[in-house]
Scaffold this active site. Structure first.
Site, PDB file in Angstrom:
ATOM      1  N   THR A 131       0.860  -1.188   0.000  1.00  0.00           N
ATOM      2  CA  THR A 131       0.000   0.000   0.000  1.00  0.00           C
ATOM      3  C   THR A 131       0.895   1.237   0.000  1.00  0.00           C
ATOM      4  OG1 THR A 131      -0.102   0.258   2.410  1.00  0.00           O
ATOM      5  CG2 THR A 131      -1.684  -1.276   1.411  1.00  0.00           C
ATOM      6  N   ASP A 132       0.291   2.410  -0.102  1.00  0.00           N
ATOM      7  CA  ASP A 132       1.075   3.644  -0.099  1.00  0.00           C
ATOM      8  C   ASP A 132       1.851   3.814   1.202  1.00  0.00           C
ATOM      9  OD1 ASP A 132       0.257   4.282  -2.636  1.00  0.00           O
ATOM     10  OD2 ASP A 132      -1.396   5.561  -1.963  1.00  0.00           O
ATOM     11  N   CYS A 133       1.259   3.411   2.317  1.00  0.00           N
ATOM     12  CA  CYS A 133       1.956   3.588   3.598  1.00  0.00           C
ATOM     13  C   CYS A 133       2.753   2.355   4.007  1.00  0.00           C
ATOM     14  CB  CYS A 133       0.974   3.982   4.705  1.00  0.00           C
ATOM     15  SG  CYS A 133      -0.492   2.957   4.792  1.00  0.00           S
ATOM     16  N   TYR A 134       2.532   1.227   3.314  1.00  0.00           N
ATOM     17  CA  TYR A 134       3.314   0.017   3.577  1.00  0.00           C
ATOM     18  C   TYR A 134       3.824  -0.514   2.232  1.00  0.00           C
ATOM     19  CZ  TYR A 134       1.248   0.079   8.248  1.00  0.00           C
ATOM     20  OH  TYR A 134       0.871   0.435   9.509  1.00  0.00           O
TER      21      TYR A 134
END
Length: 393
Positions: A131-134
């Site tokens: 994901t964008d944050c992971y």
């Protein structure tokens, strides 16, 4: 007679009189309940037996770049990752997966938990949801109990108040959670230590509740909730002890404090892995009734002999037998002399009670008031797929 605060004051001054439950039973036989109750402040109980509804919560700490783990293996044993990004739950009975086509069924979650508690390195392989944050997609490393944030046991069902005796009246060997059962009543296996067992000495759970401090795996733990399949409405003898599986407890404790002597992976052939766990429960002698309950003997406790050859949830029984009969090593079932073995270690159960006694005498373990009682009216709700039940008389 006493309060927990008064007993804790004596513990802090190392003046508390502490007996194991076996010492208490012997003393009652000599001087009676009343005199024994005047002399003792705390009674310690213990067990060391398979407790398969156990597992470990693990927080790894974040990687750089971060990963949101969605699949994870610890020494090839799958861990559940449907929590936060790097939170895992490793079940004691989870089976190891094959490596390069080689079966490793005997490697299970219980062994990995034991290795981590022993300070041994454990290989970790994880796959992430990008994901964008992971943004990280995979991660591989070696962990120990010192390199992870949280590592604690959270066990949904431990300390069965009583259990069954397993036999096999059929024509073929059976692989069960009690171990191998030989055909035509070739053997019998029981798993509860009887008069040593913590909850058989507190039949109505008057001394144990949410927040009770206990010995768990060689460290300090607590009663967190009622256990799964908690069934306090089980039929009981006049001494209030149940005739079969009854109350259970959910337990929690910091695995980083634990000792691998008391947390041992095990494997039942052709059934699967599990976990042998040492649990000790202290009973404050607040009134004479506590001693009266703890004076119960093996001949006053019974368990049902259940035939595992019948493939049903509720199986027919060969009646009730006392724990004194079980511990004699022989039973007579339908006129046949049957050898009996315990699944619990009676020797290590005694050691748990003794170690907890030593902690209290040294002033390093004090007692707690529980914050809420364990429910006494919980019913048992099965998921029946077979229609009508078979009654156990």
């Amino acid at each position: 007679m006493r309060t927990i605060a008064e007993i804790n004051d004596k513990i802090s001054q190392q003046r508390a009189v502490v007996w194991t439950v076996e010492e208490l039973k012997a003393r009652v036989a000599e001087v009676g309940v009343t005199q024994a109750a005047k002399a003792v402040d705390v009674i310690t109980t213990g067990t060391f037996e398979p407790m398969e509804s156990s597992g470990a919560m693990i927080n790894l700490g974040h990687t750089d770049p971060p990963i949101k783990i969605r699949q994870c293996w610890l020494d090839s044993v799958p861990a559940y990752s449907g929590f936060g990004a790097v939170d895992l739950y490793l079940g004691a009975t989870q089976v190891g997966e094959a490596i390069d086509g080689e079966e490793i069924r005997e490697k299970g979650g219980g062994y990995v938990i034991e290795d981590l508690i022993a300070g041994k390195p454990v290989h970790l392989r994880a796959l992430g949801q990008v994901t964008d944050c992971y943004p990280r997609g995979s991660f591989e490393t070696t962990i120990t109990r010192e390199t992870i944030n949280q590592f604690y046991l959270f066990n949904p069902r431990n300390l069965y108040q009583n259990f069954i005796v397993g036999v096999n009246g059929g024509d073929r060997p059976l692989a069960t959670y009690l171990g191998p059962l030989q055909p035509r009543l070739g053997n019998a296996v029981y798993s509860n230590p009887g008069a040593l067992a913590p909850l058989l000495n507190d039949p109505d759970l008057q001394l144990v509740g949410i927040g009770t401090r206990i010995f768990l795996g060689g460290g300090i733990g607590y009663v967190a909730w009622e256990g799964t399949q908690h069934f306090p409405l089980q039929r009981r003898l006049p001494n209030r002890t149940p005739i079969g599986p009854a109350a259970t407890l959910a337990l929690i404790g910091d695995a980083k404090q634990m000792d691998a002597r008391w947390v041992r992976g095990c494997y039942f052939k052709n059934y699967g892995p599990s976990l042998m766990l040492g649990v000790g429960v202290p009973f404050p002698v607040l009134q004479e009734e506590v001693v009266a309950h703890c004076a119960v003997q093996d001949q006053d406790l019974v368990a049902p002999v259940v035939d595992f050859s019948i493939p049903r949830r509720v199986r027919p029984t060969f009646g009730l037998v006392s724990y004194a009969q079980l511990k004699s090593g022989r039973l007579t079932i339908d006129g046949k002399n049957v050898r009996v073995a315990p699944l619990a270690s009676l020797f290590r159960s005694r050691q748990v009670a003794m170690e907890l006694k030593q902690w209290i005498e040294a002033g390093t373990f004090t007692l707690t008031e529980f914050v809420a009682p364990i429910p006494a009216d919980q019913t048992f709700r099965p998921q029946d797929a077979w229609g009508s039940q078979i009654a156990i008389d």
